[in-house]
Design a protein around this motif. Sequence first.
Motif, short mmCIF file in Angstrom:
data_model
loop_
_atom_site.label_atom_id
_atom_site.label_comp_id
_atom_site.label_asym_id
_atom_site.label_seq_id
_atom_site.Cartn_x
_atom_site.Cartn_y
_atom_site.Cartn_z
N HIS A 199 8.89 -34.00 5.75
CA HIS A 199 7.51 -34.16 6.17
C HIS A 199 6.72 -33.31 5.19
O HIS A 199 7.06 -32.38 4.57
N TYR A 200 5.44 -33.96 5.05
CA TYR A 200 4.38 -33.29 4.20
C TYR A 200 4.37 -31.93 4.46
O TYR A 200 4.17 -31.20 3.64
N LEU A 201 4.38 -31.26 5.70
CA LEU A 201 4.06 -30.02 5.98
C LEU A 201 5.32 -29.07 5.62
O LEU A 201 4.75 -27.96 5.03
N VAL A 202 6.45 -29.45 5.60
CA VAL A 202 7.64 -28.91 4.86
C VAL A 202 7.44 -28.65 3.51
O VAL A 202 7.62 -27.21 3.05
N LYS A 203 6.98 -29.66 2.82
CA LYS A 203 6.89 -29.54 1.28
C LYS A 203 5.66 -28.59 0.98
O LYS A 203 5.68 -27.53 0.22
N CYS A 256 -7.84 -14.85 8.57
CA CYS A 256 -7.19 -14.80 9.58
C CYS A 256 -6.07 -15.65 9.76
O CYS A 256 -5.35 -15.92 10.63
N GLU A 257 -5.77 -16.29 8.55
CA GLU A 257 -4.54 -17.11 8.22
C GLU A 257 -4.41 -18.44 9.15
O GLU A 257 -3.57 -18.89 9.54
N CYS A 258 -5.84 -19.05 9.22
CA CYS A 258 -5.77 -20.23 10.29
C CYS A 258 -5.07 -21.43 9.58
O CYS A 258 -4.86 -22.27 10.13
N GLY A 259 -5.28 -21.31 8.14
CA GLY A 259 -4.75 -22.56 7.41
C GLY A 259 -5.75 -23.67 7.25
O GLY A 259 -5.52 -24.81 6.30
N ILE A 260 -6.80 -23.80 7.57
CA ILE A 260 -7.95 -24.52 7.19
C ILE A 260 -8.30 -24.85 5.78
O ILE A 260 -8.35 -25.84 5.49
N SER A 266 -25.07 -23.28 9.48
CA SER A 266 -24.48 -24.48 9.37
C SER A 266 -23.41 -24.33 10.59
O SER A 266 -22.53 -25.38 10.53
N ILE A 267 -22.87 -23.22 11.19
CA ILE A 267 -21.78 -23.05 11.97
C ILE A 267 -21.46 -24.04 12.86
O ILE A 267 -20.55 -24.62 13.08
N GLU A 268 -22.44 -24.66 13.49
CA GLU A 268 -22.20 -25.66 14.56
C GLU A 268 -21.70 -26.90 14.01
O GLU A 268 -21.19 -27.86 14.69
N TYR A 269 -21.94 -27.22 12.74
CA TYR A 269 -21.76 -28.53 11.89
C TYR A 269 -20.51 -28.36 11.17
O TYR A 269 -20.44 -29.50 10.58
N ARG A 270 -19.79 -27.43 11.08
CA ARG A 270 -18.80 -27.17 10.28
C ARG A 270 -17.41 -26.98 11.27
O ARG A 270 -16.50 -26.52 10.66
N ARG A 271 -17.28 -27.40 12.48
CA ARG A 271 -16.40 -27.43 13.04
C ARG A 271 -15.37 -28.42 12.66
O ARG A 271 -15.49 -29.56 12.22
N ILE A 272 -14.20 -27.86 12.97
CA ILE A 272 -12.91 -29.15 12.47
C ILE A 272 -12.51 -29.64 13.63
O ILE A 272 -11.79 -28.95 14.70
N SER A 273 -12.62 -30.69 13.75
CA SER A 273 -12.09 -31.61 15.01
C SER A 273 -10.83 -31.61 15.02
O SER A 273 -10.07 -31.72 14.10
N THR A 274 -9.94 -31.45 16.14
CA THR A 274 -8.67 -31.36 16.17
C THR A 274 -7.91 -32.75 16.05
O THR A 274 -6.83 -32.80 15.35
N ASP A 275 -8.82 -33.83 16.72
CA ASP A 275 -8.11 -35.12 16.44
C ASP A 275 -7.97 -35.32 14.76
O ASP A 275 -7.04 -36.05 14.34
N ARG A 276 -9.14 -35.14 14.21
CA ARG A 276 -9.07 -35.36 12.82
C ARG A 276 -8.02 -34.44 11.82
O ARG A 276 -7.17 -35.05 11.02
N LEU A 277 -7.82 -33.26 12.23
CA LEU A 277 -6.85 -32.46 11.74
C LEU A 277 -5.51 -32.92 12.03
O LEU A 277 -4.63 -32.92 11.04
N THR A 302 -4.63 -36.00 12.24
CA THR A 302 -4.31 -37.27 11.12
C THR A 302 -3.97 -36.70 10.06
O THR A 302 -2.99 -37.18 9.25
N LEU A 303 -4.49 -35.63 9.51
CA LEU A 303 -4.31 -35.10 8.22
C LEU A 303 -3.11 -34.47 8.09
O LEU A 303 -2.40 -34.37 7.11
N LEU A 304 -2.69 -33.74 9.00
CA LEU A 304 -1.17 -33.14 9.27
C LEU A 304 -0.13 -34.04 9.39
O LEU A 304 1.23 -33.81 9.25
N CYS A 305 -0.54 -35.55 9.40
CA CYS A 305 0.35 -36.48 9.58
C CYS A 305 1.31 -36.20 11.11
O CYS A 305 2.50 -36.25 10.94
#
Length: 456
Positions: A233-237, A308-312, A354-365, A367-370
Amino acid sequence: MSLKEKIYNAGIVGAGGAGFPSHIKLPDKVEYLIANAVECEPLLKTDQFIMFQYAEKIVKALIIIGKEVSAEHIVIGTKKKYVKQIEALQKVIEKENAPIEIKTFKSFYPLGDEQTLVYNISKRAIKAGGIPLDVGCVVFNVATLCNIYDSLNDIPVTSKYISILGDVDKPSIIKVPVGANFKEILSRVGVTDNNKYVIVGGPMMGKYHHINSTENLFVKKTTGALIVINDDHYLVKKKNINYSKIVSLAKCSCIQCSFCSDLCPRNLLGHKINPHLVMRSVAFADLENIENNSENVLDKLKEAYFCCECGICELYSCPMGINPYNMNVYVKYLLRKANIKPDKNPKDTGINPSIEYRRISTDRLVTLLCLDKYYHIDVDMNNPLELNFSRVSIGLSQHIGIPASPIVNVGDSVVKGQLIATVPIDKVGANIHSSIDGIVETVDSEKIVINGENVK
Protein backbone atom coordinates in the motif's frame (compact mmCIF):
# COMPACT_ATOMS: atom_id res chain seq x y z
CA MET A 1 -12.50 9.06 48.89
CA SER A 2 -12.12 11.94 46.44
CA LEU A 3 -12.78 11.68 42.71
CA LYS A 4 -9.08 12.22 42.06
CA GLU A 5 -8.20 9.29 44.32
CA LYS A 6 -10.80 7.07 42.65
CA ILE A 7 -9.36 7.89 39.22
CA TYR A 8 -5.82 7.32 40.47
CA ASN A 9 -6.70 3.98 42.04
CA ALA A 10 -8.31 2.80 38.79
CA GLY A 11 -5.21 3.59 36.75
CA ILE A 12 -7.05 5.77 34.23
CA VAL A 13 -5.16 7.47 31.42
CA GLY A 14 -6.28 9.31 28.30
CA ALA A 15 -7.83 6.49 26.28
CA GLY A 16 -7.86 8.46 23.05
CA GLY A 17 -4.19 7.82 22.42
CA ALA A 18 -2.20 10.44 24.36
CA GLY A 19 -2.20 8.46 27.59
CA PHE A 20 -1.92 11.37 30.02
CA PRO A 21 -2.77 10.20 33.58
CA SER A 22 -6.29 11.45 34.28
CA HIS A 23 -5.87 12.05 38.03
CA ILE A 24 -3.07 14.53 37.24
CA LYS A 25 -5.23 16.17 34.57
CA LEU A 26 -8.19 16.79 36.91
CA PRO A 27 -8.10 20.48 37.94
CA ASP A 28 -9.72 22.20 40.92
CA LYS A 29 -11.75 24.53 38.72
CA VAL A 30 -12.33 25.17 35.01
CA GLU A 31 -14.65 27.19 32.84
CA TYR A 32 -15.02 24.57 30.10
CA LEU A 33 -15.29 20.83 30.66
CA ILE A 34 -15.10 19.28 27.19
CA ALA A 35 -15.83 15.73 26.07
CA ASN A 36 -13.85 14.78 22.98
CA ALA A 37 -16.40 12.73 21.00
CA VAL A 38 -14.90 13.45 17.60
CA GLU A 39 -13.11 10.21 16.63
CA CYS A 40 -10.56 12.28 14.78
CA GLU A 41 -8.71 9.83 12.54
CA PRO A 42 -10.27 8.47 9.33
CA LEU A 43 -11.87 4.99 9.48
CA LEU A 44 -11.97 4.62 13.27
CA LYS A 45 -15.19 3.45 14.94
CA THR A 46 -14.38 2.79 18.61
CA ASP A 47 -15.52 6.09 20.08
CA GLN A 48 -18.67 6.00 17.96
CA PHE A 49 -19.47 2.61 19.48
CA ILE A 50 -18.77 3.89 23.00
CA MET A 51 -21.01 6.93 22.48
CA PHE A 52 -23.81 4.74 21.19
CA GLN A 53 -23.58 2.01 23.83
CA TYR A 54 -22.43 3.96 26.88
CA ALA A 55 -24.07 7.37 26.51
CA GLU A 56 -25.34 7.14 30.08
CA LYS A 57 -21.87 6.60 31.53
CA ILE A 58 -20.47 9.51 29.49
CA VAL A 59 -23.19 11.95 30.54
CA LYS A 60 -23.16 10.92 34.22
CA ALA A 61 -19.37 11.15 34.32
CA LEU A 62 -19.55 14.68 32.88
CA ILE A 63 -22.14 15.67 35.51
CA ILE A 64 -19.94 14.36 38.33
CA ILE A 65 -16.72 15.88 37.00
CA GLY A 66 -18.52 19.14 36.19
CA LYS A 67 -19.56 19.50 39.84
CA GLU A 68 -16.09 18.53 41.05
CA VAL A 69 -14.35 21.23 38.97
CA SER A 70 -17.17 23.82 39.15
CA ALA A 71 -17.37 23.93 35.36
CA GLU A 72 -19.32 26.86 33.95
CA HIS A 73 -19.80 25.10 30.61
CA ILE A 74 -19.97 21.37 29.90
CA VAL A 75 -19.73 20.63 26.19
CA ILE A 76 -19.61 17.46 24.13
CA GLY A 77 -17.79 18.14 20.87
CA THR A 78 -18.63 15.73 18.06
CA LYS A 79 -19.33 15.44 14.33
CA LYS A 80 -22.72 16.19 12.79
CA LYS A 81 -22.68 12.90 10.92
CA TYR A 82 -22.77 10.85 14.15
CA VAL A 83 -26.55 11.04 14.21
CA LYS A 84 -27.32 7.89 16.24
CA GLN A 85 -24.64 8.72 18.77
CA ILE A 86 -25.92 12.28 19.21
CA GLU A 87 -29.46 10.99 19.69
CA ALA A 88 -28.27 8.55 22.37
CA LEU A 89 -26.36 11.26 24.24
CA GLN A 90 -29.18 13.81 23.94
CA LYS A 91 -31.68 11.31 25.32
CA VAL A 92 -29.62 10.83 28.49
CA ILE A 93 -28.95 14.56 28.84
CA GLU A 94 -32.71 15.22 28.78
CA LYS A 95 -33.41 12.36 31.18
CA GLU A 96 -30.85 13.65 33.68
CA ASN A 97 -31.79 17.29 33.05
CA ALA A 98 -28.05 17.85 32.71
CA PRO A 99 -26.51 21.26 31.85
CA ILE A 100 -24.62 19.77 28.93
CA GLU A 101 -24.43 21.16 25.40
CA ILE A 102 -23.65 19.04 22.36
CA LYS A 103 -21.71 21.05 19.82
CA THR A 104 -21.43 19.52 16.35
CA PHE A 105 -19.03 20.15 13.48
CA LYS A 106 -18.50 19.13 9.91
CA SER A 107 -16.09 16.24 9.49
CA PHE A 108 -12.59 17.65 9.18
CA TYR A 109 -9.16 16.52 10.28
CA PRO A 110 -7.72 16.95 12.91
CA LEU A 111 -10.80 18.17 14.79
CA GLY A 112 -10.03 15.71 17.59
CA ASP A 113 -6.65 17.31 18.25
CA GLU A 114 -7.08 18.69 21.77
CA GLN A 115 -5.95 22.20 20.92
CA THR A 116 -8.05 22.34 17.74
CA LEU A 117 -11.13 21.12 19.62
CA VAL A 118 -10.63 23.62 22.43
CA TYR A 119 -10.46 26.48 19.92
CA ASN A 120 -13.52 25.36 18.00
CA ILE A 121 -15.61 25.07 21.18
CA SER A 122 -14.33 27.97 23.29
CA LYS A 123 -12.71 30.19 20.61
CA ARG A 124 -9.67 30.31 22.86
CA ALA A 125 -6.25 29.51 21.44
CA ILE A 126 -3.77 27.61 23.58
CA LYS A 127 -0.26 28.96 23.20
CA ALA A 128 2.43 26.75 21.70
CA GLY A 129 3.67 24.29 24.29
CA GLY A 130 0.63 24.97 26.48
CA ILE A 131 -2.26 22.84 27.73
CA PRO A 132 -6.05 23.40 27.73
CA LEU A 133 -6.01 24.39 31.40
CA ASP A 134 -4.02 27.49 30.39
CA VAL A 135 -7.23 28.83 28.80
CA GLY A 136 -9.64 27.50 31.43
CA CYS A 137 -10.47 24.19 29.73
CA VAL A 138 -10.03 20.48 30.39
CA VAL A 139 -10.70 17.75 27.82
CA PHE A 140 -11.53 14.06 28.31
CA ASN A 141 -12.03 11.46 25.60
CA VAL A 142 -15.38 9.61 25.76
CA ALA A 143 -13.68 6.28 26.55
CA THR A 144 -11.80 7.98 29.39
CA LEU A 145 -15.10 9.31 30.73
CA CYS A 146 -16.53 5.79 30.77
CA ASN A 147 -13.50 4.62 32.73
CA ILE A 148 -13.93 7.50 35.18
CA TYR A 149 -17.57 6.52 35.72
CA ASP A 150 -16.50 2.92 36.38
CA SER A 151 -13.84 4.11 38.84
CA LEU A 152 -16.60 5.42 41.09
CA ASN A 153 -17.57 1.77 41.56
CA ASP A 154 -13.92 0.81 42.12
CA ILE A 155 -13.61 -0.81 38.69
CA PRO A 156 -10.08 -0.38 37.31
CA VAL A 157 -9.01 -0.31 33.66
CA THR A 158 -8.44 -3.92 32.59
CA SER A 159 -9.89 -4.12 29.07
CA LYS A 160 -10.20 -2.16 25.83
CA TYR A 161 -12.68 -1.84 23.01
CA ILE A 162 -10.80 -1.85 19.70
CA SER A 163 -11.83 -1.29 16.08
CA ILE A 164 -10.70 -4.04 13.70
CA LEU A 165 -10.78 -2.44 10.27
CA GLY A 166 -9.38 -2.41 6.75
CA ASP A 167 -8.62 -5.56 4.80
CA VAL A 168 -10.43 -7.97 7.14
CA ASP A 169 -13.34 -10.35 6.53
CA LYS A 170 -15.65 -8.57 8.97
CA PRO A 171 -14.82 -5.08 10.28
CA SER A 172 -15.93 -5.04 13.91
CA ILE A 173 -15.59 -3.79 17.44
CA ILE A 174 -13.89 -6.22 19.81
CA LYS A 175 -13.32 -6.23 23.56
CA VAL A 176 -9.99 -7.62 24.76
CA PRO A 177 -7.99 -7.57 28.00
CA VAL A 178 -5.12 -5.11 28.36
CA GLY A 179 -1.99 -7.05 27.45
CA ALA A 180 -3.59 -9.18 24.73
CA ASN A 181 -1.25 -10.09 21.87
CA PHE A 182 -1.89 -8.31 18.54
CA LYS A 183 -0.94 -11.30 16.36
CA GLU A 184 -3.33 -13.56 18.26
CA ILE A 185 -6.12 -10.98 18.02
CA LEU A 186 -5.69 -10.76 14.26
CA SER A 187 -5.55 -14.53 13.86
CA ARG A 188 -8.77 -14.95 15.84
CA VAL A 189 -10.61 -12.46 13.63
CA GLY A 190 -9.43 -14.25 10.50
CA VAL A 191 -6.34 -12.31 9.43
CA THR A 192 -3.72 -14.92 8.51
CA ASP A 193 -2.12 -13.47 5.36
CA ASN A 194 1.50 -12.55 6.07
CA ASN A 195 1.59 -10.01 3.23
CA LYS A 196 -0.09 -7.41 5.41
CA TYR A 197 0.76 -4.39 7.46
CA VAL A 198 -1.11 -3.41 10.61
CA ILE A 199 -1.71 0.21 11.60
CA VAL A 200 -2.01 0.54 15.36
CA GLY A 201 -4.27 3.56 15.71
CA GLY A 202 -5.31 5.72 12.76
CA PRO A 203 -3.71 5.95 9.32
CA MET A 204 -2.39 9.47 9.93
CA MET A 205 -0.77 9.20 13.36
CA GLY A 206 -0.76 5.47 13.99
CA LYS A 207 2.27 3.17 14.05
CA TYR A 208 2.84 0.83 11.09
CA HIS A 209 4.00 -2.75 11.69
CA HIS A 210 4.43 -5.74 9.43
CA ILE A 211 2.00 -8.40 10.61
CA ASN A 212 4.84 -10.77 11.53
CA SER A 213 6.20 -8.24 14.02
CA THR A 214 2.86 -7.96 15.83
CA GLU A 215 3.60 -11.11 17.80
CA ASN A 216 5.71 -8.86 20.05
CA LEU A 217 3.04 -6.16 20.42
CA PHE A 218 0.33 -6.03 23.05
CA VAL A 219 -2.81 -4.05 23.82
CA LYS A 220 -2.30 -0.96 25.96
CA LYS A 221 -4.82 1.30 27.68
CA THR A 222 -4.39 3.68 24.76
CA THR A 223 -4.88 1.17 21.92
CA GLY A 224 -7.92 2.12 19.83
CA ALA A 225 -7.71 0.29 16.51
CA LEU A 226 -5.92 -2.26 14.36
CA ILE A 227 -6.21 -1.45 10.65
CA VAL A 228 -5.03 -4.11 8.21
CA ILE A 229 -3.70 -3.08 4.77
CA ASN A 230 -1.61 -4.75 2.06
CA ASP A 231 2.14 -4.51 2.44
CA ASP A 232 2.42 -2.77 -0.95
CA HIS A 233 0.00 0.00 0.00
CA TYR A 234 1.03 3.59 -0.68
CA LEU A 235 0.97 4.42 3.04
CA VAL A 236 3.36 1.59 3.93
CA LYS A 237 5.90 2.87 1.41
CA LYS A 238 5.44 6.40 2.73
CA LYS A 239 5.90 5.43 6.37
CA ASN A 240 8.88 3.14 5.82
CA ILE A 241 11.15 5.71 4.20
CA ASN A 242 14.48 6.00 6.05
CA TYR A 243 15.75 9.22 7.58
CA SER A 244 18.78 9.61 5.33
CA LYS A 245 16.47 9.68 2.31
CA ILE A 246 14.12 12.12 4.07
CA VAL A 247 17.04 14.50 4.63
CA SER A 248 18.18 14.13 1.00
CA LEU A 249 14.68 14.87 -0.29
CA ALA A 250 14.43 17.90 1.98
CA LYS A 251 17.65 19.24 0.50
CA CYS A 252 16.95 18.58 -3.17
CA SER A 253 13.17 18.38 -3.67
CA CYS A 254 11.48 20.86 -1.34
CA ILE A 255 10.24 23.74 -3.52
CA GLN A 256 9.38 25.98 -0.55
CA CYS A 257 5.77 26.34 -1.67
CA SER A 258 4.77 26.62 2.04
CA PHE A 259 1.58 24.54 1.55
CA CYS A 260 2.65 22.40 4.53
CA SER A 261 2.74 25.49 6.75
CA ASP A 262 -0.41 27.02 5.25
CA LEU A 263 -2.48 23.94 6.22
CA CYS A 264 -0.71 23.10 9.49
CA PRO A 265 -3.41 23.12 12.23
CA ARG A 266 -1.01 24.44 14.85
CA ASN A 267 0.27 27.15 12.53
CA LEU A 268 -3.34 28.20 11.92
CA LEU A 269 -3.75 28.57 15.69
CA GLY A 270 -0.80 30.95 15.71
CA HIS A 271 1.91 28.58 16.90
CA LYS A 272 5.51 29.06 15.85
CA ILE A 273 5.68 26.06 13.54
CA ASN A 274 6.48 26.34 9.84
CA PRO A 275 7.35 22.92 8.39
CA HIS A 276 8.61 24.44 5.14
CA LEU A 277 11.17 26.50 7.07
CA VAL A 278 12.31 23.42 8.99
CA MET A 279 12.77 21.68 5.62
CA ARG A 280 14.75 24.64 4.28
CA SER A 281 16.94 24.85 7.37
CA VAL A 282 17.84 21.18 7.04
CA ALA A 283 19.48 22.02 3.71
CA PHE A 284 21.98 24.29 5.52
CA ALA A 285 22.20 22.53 8.88
CA ASP A 286 24.79 20.15 10.25
CA LEU A 287 22.40 17.53 11.61
CA GLU A 288 25.17 15.22 12.83
CA ASN A 289 26.36 17.98 15.15
CA ILE A 290 23.12 19.85 15.55
CA GLU A 291 24.29 21.86 18.56
CA ASN A 292 27.00 23.50 16.41
CA ASN A 293 24.58 25.25 14.05
CA SER A 294 24.07 29.00 14.05
CA GLU A 295 21.45 30.52 16.32
CA ASN A 296 19.30 31.40 13.32
CA VAL A 297 19.30 27.83 11.98
CA LEU A 298 18.68 26.37 15.43
CA ASP A 299 15.79 28.76 15.93
CA LYS A 300 14.09 27.40 12.81
CA LEU A 301 14.89 23.78 13.65
CA LYS A 302 13.42 24.18 17.15
CA GLU A 303 10.06 24.97 15.57
CA ALA A 304 9.78 21.20 15.04
CA TYR A 305 9.11 20.90 18.78
CA PHE A 306 5.66 22.42 18.25
CA CYS A 307 4.62 19.91 15.58
CA CYS A 308 1.58 17.89 16.76
CA GLU A 309 2.50 15.10 14.29
CA CYS A 310 -0.94 15.06 12.66
CA GLY A 311 0.62 14.18 9.28
CA ILE A 312 -1.29 16.74 7.18
CA CYS A 313 1.90 18.31 5.85
CA GLU A 314 3.18 15.00 4.53
CA LEU A 315 0.07 13.02 3.57
CA TYR A 316 -2.10 15.87 2.28
CA SER A 317 -0.32 19.16 1.62
CA CYS A 318 2.99 18.45 -0.08
CA PRO A 319 2.83 18.58 -3.91
CA MET A 320 6.26 16.94 -4.12
CA GLY A 321 5.31 13.92 -2.04
CA ILE A 322 8.19 14.40 0.38
CA ASN A 323 8.28 14.14 4.16
CA PRO A 324 7.97 17.27 6.33
CA TYR A 325 6.17 15.30 9.10
CA ASN A 326 8.95 12.72 9.36
CA MET A 327 11.50 15.51 9.10
CA ASN A 328 9.95 17.23 12.13
CA VAL A 329 9.98 13.96 14.08
CA TYR A 330 13.62 13.36 13.19
CA VAL A 331 14.69 16.90 14.06
CA LYS A 332 12.89 16.67 17.42
CA TYR A 333 14.77 13.45 18.15
CA LEU A 334 18.13 15.07 17.30
CA LEU A 335 17.37 18.15 19.40
CA ARG A 336 16.42 16.07 22.43
CA LYS A 337 19.49 13.89 21.98
CA ALA A 338 21.63 17.04 22.04
CA ASN A 339 19.67 18.31 25.08
CA ILE A 340 18.51 21.40 23.18
CA LYS A 341 15.26 22.58 24.74
CA PRO A 342 12.31 24.24 22.99
CA ASP A 343 11.75 27.95 23.51
CA LYS A 344 9.98 28.46 26.84
CA ASN A 345 7.82 31.37 25.73
CA PRO A 346 7.51 31.23 21.96
CA LYS A 347 5.83 34.25 20.44
CA ASP A 348 2.54 33.24 18.83
CA THR A 349 1.34 35.02 15.71
CA GLY A 350 -2.37 34.94 16.52
CA ILE A 351 -5.20 33.03 14.89
CA ASN A 352 -4.82 32.91 11.12
CA PRO A 353 -7.81 34.76 9.59
CA SER A 354 -8.11 31.96 6.99
CA ILE A 355 -8.46 29.20 9.58
CA GLU A 356 -12.09 28.42 8.72
CA TYR A 357 -11.22 28.03 5.04
CA ARG A 358 -8.23 25.74 5.49
CA ARG A 359 -9.97 22.79 7.06
CA ILE A 360 -9.05 19.36 5.73
CA SER A 361 -12.16 17.44 4.66
CA THR A 362 -12.00 13.90 6.06
CA ASP A 363 -13.68 12.57 2.90
CA ARG A 364 -11.06 14.20 0.70
CA LEU A 365 -8.28 13.00 2.98
CA VAL A 366 -9.47 9.39 2.80
CA THR A 367 -9.36 9.54 -1.00
CA LEU A 368 -5.78 10.84 -0.99
CA LEU A 369 -4.81 8.09 1.47
CA CYS A 370 -6.22 5.46 -0.93
CA LEU A 371 -8.50 4.11 1.80
CA ASP A 372 -11.87 4.72 0.11
CA LYS A 373 -12.88 1.07 0.00
CA TYR A 374 -12.71 0.81 3.79
CA TYR A 375 -14.29 4.17 4.62
CA HIS A 376 -18.04 3.66 4.34
CA ILE A 377 -18.18 0.15 5.78
CA ASP A 378 -20.36 -0.06 8.89
CA VAL A 379 -19.62 -2.14 11.95
CA ASP A 380 -22.17 -3.71 14.28
CA MET A 381 -22.60 -1.22 17.13
CA ASN A 382 -24.81 -3.61 19.11
CA ASN A 383 -22.77 -6.79 19.23
CA PRO A 384 -19.06 -6.32 19.95
CA LEU A 385 -16.97 -9.47 19.85
CA GLU A 386 -15.46 -10.29 23.25
CA LEU A 387 -12.23 -12.27 23.08
CA ASN A 388 -10.78 -13.99 26.14
CA PHE A 389 -7.06 -14.58 26.51
CA SER A 390 -5.23 -17.04 28.74
CA ARG A 391 -1.95 -15.12 28.64
CA VAL A 392 -1.28 -11.37 28.70
CA SER A 393 1.80 -9.17 28.68
CA ILE A 394 0.97 -5.96 30.53
CA GLY A 395 3.30 -3.02 29.92
CA LEU A 396 4.48 -0.92 32.85
CA SER A 397 4.64 2.25 30.74
CA GLN A 398 1.29 2.64 29.00
CA HIS A 399 1.09 6.33 29.65
CA ILE A 400 2.93 9.63 29.65
CA GLY A 401 5.27 9.86 32.63
CA ILE A 402 7.22 7.38 34.73
CA PRO A 403 6.69 3.61 34.46
CA ALA A 404 4.71 1.85 37.16
CA SER A 405 6.70 -0.18 39.72
CA PRO A 406 5.72 -3.86 40.08
CA ILE A 407 4.33 -4.99 43.47
CA VAL A 408 3.99 -8.67 42.52
CA ASN A 409 6.59 -11.39 42.07
CA VAL A 410 7.02 -14.37 39.77
CA GLY A 411 4.79 -17.20 40.97
CA ASP A 412 2.18 -14.99 42.63
CA SER A 413 -1.49 -15.74 41.98
CA VAL A 414 -3.44 -12.70 40.82
CA VAL A 415 -7.06 -12.03 39.90
CA LYS A 416 -8.57 -9.73 37.33
CA GLY A 417 -8.60 -6.17 38.64
CA GLN A 418 -5.85 -6.73 41.20
CA LEU A 419 -3.25 -3.96 41.52
CA ILE A 420 0.09 -5.26 40.21
CA ALA A 421 2.17 -2.10 39.68
CA THR A 422 1.96 1.39 41.16
CA VAL A 423 2.97 5.02 40.71
CA PRO A 424 2.78 7.57 43.56
CA ILE A 425 -0.36 9.72 43.31
CA ASP A 426 1.68 12.93 43.08
CA LYS A 427 3.74 11.65 40.12
CA VAL A 428 2.88 11.64 36.42
CA GLY A 429 2.09 7.99 35.80
CA ALA A 430 -0.66 5.44 36.32
CA ASN A 431 -1.37 2.29 38.29
CA ILE A 432 -1.53 -1.05 36.47
CA HIS A 433 -3.96 -3.89 37.20
CA SER A 434 -4.12 -7.52 36.17
CA SER A 435 -6.50 -8.02 33.24
CA ILE A 436 -7.03 -11.77 33.81
CA ASP A 437 -6.89 -14.36 36.59
CA GLY A 438 -3.57 -16.19 36.54
CA ILE A 439 -0.04 -16.76 37.77
CA VAL A 440 2.68 -14.14 37.37
CA GLU A 441 5.12 -15.65 34.89
CA THR A 442 7.55 -12.78 34.29
CA VAL A 443 8.35 -9.47 35.96
CA ASP A 444 10.92 -7.13 34.44
CA SER A 445 11.47 -3.40 33.90
CA GLU A 446 9.06 -3.26 30.95
CA LYS A 447 6.21 -5.70 31.58
CA ILE A 448 4.42 -8.21 33.75
CA VAL A 449 3.40 -11.44 32.03
CA ILE A 450 0.44 -13.33 33.51
CA ASN A 451 -0.44 -16.88 32.53
CA GLY A 452 -3.99 -18.04 33.20
CA GLU A 453 -3.92 -21.29 31.26
CA ASN A 454 -4.25 -23.55 34.30
CA VAL A 455 -6.59 -21.30 36.27
CA LYS A 456 -10.12 -22.63 36.66
